[in-house]
Every structure is written in C-alpha cells, then in structure tokens.
Scaffold this active site. Structure first.
Site, short mmCIF file in Angstrom:
data_model
loop_
_atom_site.label_atom_id
_atom_site.label_comp_id
_atom_site.label_asym_id
_atom_site.label_seq_id
_atom_site.Cartn_x
_atom_site.Cartn_y
_atom_site.Cartn_z
N GLY A 92 0.82 -1.21 0.00
CA GLY A 92 0.00 0.00 0.00
C GLY A 92 0.85 1.26 0.00
N ILE A 145 -2.80 -11.15 -12.93
CA ILE A 145 -3.65 -12.24 -13.43
C ILE A 145 -5.10 -11.77 -13.53
CG2 ILE A 145 -2.14 -14.07 -12.54
CD1 ILE A 145 -4.39 -14.58 -10.41
N ASP A 146 -5.43 -10.64 -12.89
CA ASP A 146 -6.82 -10.14 -12.93
C ASP A 146 -7.12 -9.43 -14.25
OD1 ASP A 146 -6.74 -11.05 -10.37
OD2 ASP A 146 -7.21 -9.15 -9.41
O1 F6P Z 1 -4.50 -8.86 -7.83
C1 F6P Z 1 -4.04 -10.12 -8.12
C2 F6P Z 1 -4.48 -11.11 -7.10
O2 F6P Z 1 -3.98 -12.35 -7.50
C3 F6P Z 1 -6.00 -11.16 -6.88
O3 F6P Z 1 -6.64 -11.91 -7.85
C4 F6P Z 1 -6.08 -11.72 -5.50
O4 F6P Z 1 -7.26 -11.33 -4.86
C5 F6P Z 1 -4.92 -11.12 -4.83
O5 F6P Z 1 -3.96 -10.85 -5.82
C6 F6P Z 1 -4.32 -11.98 -3.75
O6 F6P Z 1 -3.19 -11.37 -3.27
P1 F6P Z 1 -2.28 -11.85 -2.08
O7 F6P Z 1 -2.80 -13.15 -1.58
O8 F6P Z 1 -0.92 -11.98 -2.67
O9 F6P Z 1 -2.35 -10.77 -1.09
#
Ligand code: F6P
Length: 396
Positions: A92, A145-146
C-alpha cells in the site's frame, strides 16, 4: 550511443511472466551498454540503499546473472520461471514520512536515468505518486492475473492464469462426472471477472459468476443457478461445473474469502427450503453432492505460457525503447495486436477515480464478445438486475 542507468522493480502480487520481462529488459539494455539495477522487493529496495544495507553494485543485473553455470553455462533460463527474481511487495501507500523519504533518497543515491515499474493497478497508483514526489522518469508495464489495468487488452500473467483455470475445470470434469457432483471452482480476480470468464468458457463451465454480471449472490441469482442446474440434469448432464470469481459478493454485499463455499451453502439451503415447500425437483437438487475447489495462488505460480513469455518480452523491449527515446510517463500496453504505449498520468487518473468509488479499474464489458459467446453456449452468467433483490433465505 548514450549510456543510461536504469532500474527495474516488480511490485504487488506476483504473476507468471515477471522474470521474462526482467530478462528482456536486461538483454535489450546490454545491447545498448546500459547498466540495469534490479531493485529488490519493490520500493523497499530503495530503503535498503538509503540505509546503506546494500551496495548499488550488488544490484546490477547482467545477462550472465541468469545463466546456469557449469557444463550447461550459457543456458538462459529466466523466462521459464514464475515468480520474480527481484521479489515483490504488496504494502500500500507508504504513510510513514520517514519510509517515503528513504525511498526517495535511495532512488536519488542510485542516480537512475529512469525506472521500469512492473505492476498492477494498485502498485502503479502508489509508485506514480512516489515518482511525482521524486521527479522520477518512469515507464510502467502492466502485470496481473486479474487483467484489470485500463487500456491494455492483456497484462502479463493473465493468460497463464486462464490456462490454470481451464486445466482445473478439465481435471475436475472426470471426478465430477463419475460422482455426478456439482463442482464449484473459485477463481481469483479481486474485482474483475476476466479470468473466471475466459477460464470458465474454455474449461466447459455451466455457470460462470463474475462481479460485473453478478455483483452479489442475491436470492434471484441463487434461484436462477438452481433452475439452471436442474435443467442440466433434465437434459442428461448429471454433473455440473460452476466457476465463481472471488470478487462476487454475498447476498448482503459482503466480500467473502470463501465465496465458493458460501455459494454451495446458499444452493443447498435454498433447495432444501423449496423441497420442503413441495417443489419435487428441488428435492433432487438438495441431495446432489457438491464440492468446492479454491484455486488460489496456483493461478499465480505456474510457469508462464508461451503467450505470456511473448507479451512480457515485447513489453520489456518496448519499455527500453521508450527510455532510449526519453519518452517517460508511459504505460506499455497491448492494443489490437500491437505493443503501444499510453500516457501513464491519464491512466492513473482513471485508476484513482475508480478505486475511490470502489469500482473495478477495468471491468469485463457486459457487451464483450466473450460474454455473448458464453450466453450463446447456454452458460448461465447472471445479470446485474438479478443481484438487486435484497431478500435473503430467512425471509422465504
Ligand atoms: O490482484 C491479483 C491477485 O492475485 C488477486 O486476484 C487476488 O485477490 C490477490 O492478488 C491476492 O493477493 P495476495 O494473496 O498476494 O495478497
């Protein structure tokens, strides 16, 4: 030829293809006799420099860094691996002024001409603000990946993740058919349904629930899902594959980490209630076995498929070319079969506006040709209108 000192960092959730970007940047820079600094763990690497915890020389990347030693030396393996050899962070905006000052100081100490930032919407937003404060020259490469970075048809990592969802559905098909079960697959996609939609169609799903078309699992949506599942059984398909994107919310508009389990629960409870009320077909549904598979980080860690390697490589080369031409504040994008670049500032404005409104930064367009494709196949996709019914099972 003008020599340059450039930096590269990866930030936010990792995804397949990050290393292929790094490799391409290093190769293209070596050809130009530039020095490339690989900043470890996103902007945290600048803090380490500022605090003298690592020497800038230790960060220099050369093509040799990634070649295997010994008898197979010269074998260039970087593009094949997932993850990021630089490491990544998801922290963040740096709120603490000391942290921010150290990031800016570390960047200054490296004396970079430009920085390549490989990130998703969140990281780009954060690093853009730092770049403004420190007067950095940046070029950004979209990865997630989104696939929800605006203005690019593809982000690095997306296609590999689609492949994983597709493969998972294929793998589940046979056990589903053998046991005549309903398999619910929860795909990633914090706010966007691109991954679930494409993976779902390619994997043969019967129901695909994405936040753009099914913002929440209202009673109407559950009712539709149940009827769709019953129709499948009547047609002779005694198992079903359901894909749900993690961004779909509960009936009361909550985000739920295990939304697949929630969906299972809702279908079960709803069919039990309707069976109890004398709807015989729902009595069959209430007894059908259902299982949930959460694909989770498997979607992020597979070796990049060919398309992601190509995209990553083309994006990395484009970023170097932009820097060569002193063309900064750009986001490298894929549009209509070409690698292009767009103004990063204007994309960041869009990202900030949408994030502030808690909207997806680049949602699936309800008129997307793949939405039409799915509907034409008879896949149930929902409809935003159906998510409006606020009632819940307790009111039945
Ligand atoms: O933004 C990419 C992504 O893979 C989302 O699809 C998922 O919600 C998130 O990251 C999970 O992130 P992490 O588990 O690394 O905090």
């Amino acid at each position: 030829m003008q020599t340059k000192r450039i930096g590269i960092l990866t930030s936010g959730g990792d995804c397949p293809g990050l290393n292929a970007v790094i490799r391409a940047v290093v190769k293209a820079s070596e050809l130009r006799e530039w020095t490339v600094y690989g900043i470890p763990y996103g902007t945290d690497g600048f803090i380490n420099i500022a605090k003298d915890e690592c020497s800038p020389d230790d960060l220099i990347l050369t093509d040799k860094c990634y070649q295997l030693p010994g008898r197979i030396r010269g074998l260039d393996v970087l593009q094949f691996f997932s993850g990021s050899v630089l490491g990544s962070i998801s922290k963040g905006h740096p709120e603490n002024p000391e942290v921010k000052a150290n990031i800016l100081e570390g960047y200054r100490m490296l004396g970079l001409d430009a920085l390549i930032v490989v990130g998703g919407d969140g990281s780009l937003d954060i690093i853009y603000d730092l770049a403004k404060a420190g007067n950095w020259n940046i070029v950004a490469i979209p990865k997630t990946i989104d696939n929800d970075v605006p203005d690019t048809e593809f982000s690095v990592g997306f296609t590999t993740a689609v492949e994983i969802v597709t493969q998972a559905l294929y793998d589940l098909t046979f056990t589903a058919a053998s046991h005549e079960r309903i398999m619910i697959v929860q795909a990633m996609g914090r706010d966007a349904g691109h991954l679930a939609l494409r993976g779902g169609i390619a994997g043969g799903a019967d129901i695909i629930l994405i936040p753009e078309l099914t913002p929440c699992l209202s009673l109407d949506v559950i009712d539709d899902c149940c009827h769709h599942l019953l129709k499948l059984r009547e047609s002779g398909r005694h198992f079903a594959l359901v894909v749900i994107a993690e961004g779909v919310k509960t009936q009361d508009q909550r985000k739920e980490s295990y939304i697949g389990d929630y969906l299972l629960q809702q279908i079960k409870e709803y069919s039990q209630i309707l069976c109890h009320e004398g709807h015989q077909d729902f009595c069959t549904l209430k007894d059908v076995d259902m299982r949930v598979t959460v694909l989770g980080h498997l979607q992020r860690s597979h070796p990049p498929v060919a398309w992601d390697r190509l995209l990553a490589t083309a994006f990395g080369i484009k970023a170097v070319e932009l820097i060569e031409n002193n063309h900064y504040d750009r986001l490298v994008v894929w549009q209509k079969g070409q690698v292009e670049s767009e103004s990063l500032s204007s994309i960041i404005t869009t990202i900030k506006e949408r994030r502030q409104k808690k909207q997806c930064t680049s949602p699936v367009n309800p008129h997307d040709c793949l939405v039409k494709t799915a509907r034409s196949l008879g896949i149930y996709l929902g409809d935003p209108e159906k998510s409006k019914n606020p009632s819940n099972l307790d009111n039945l």
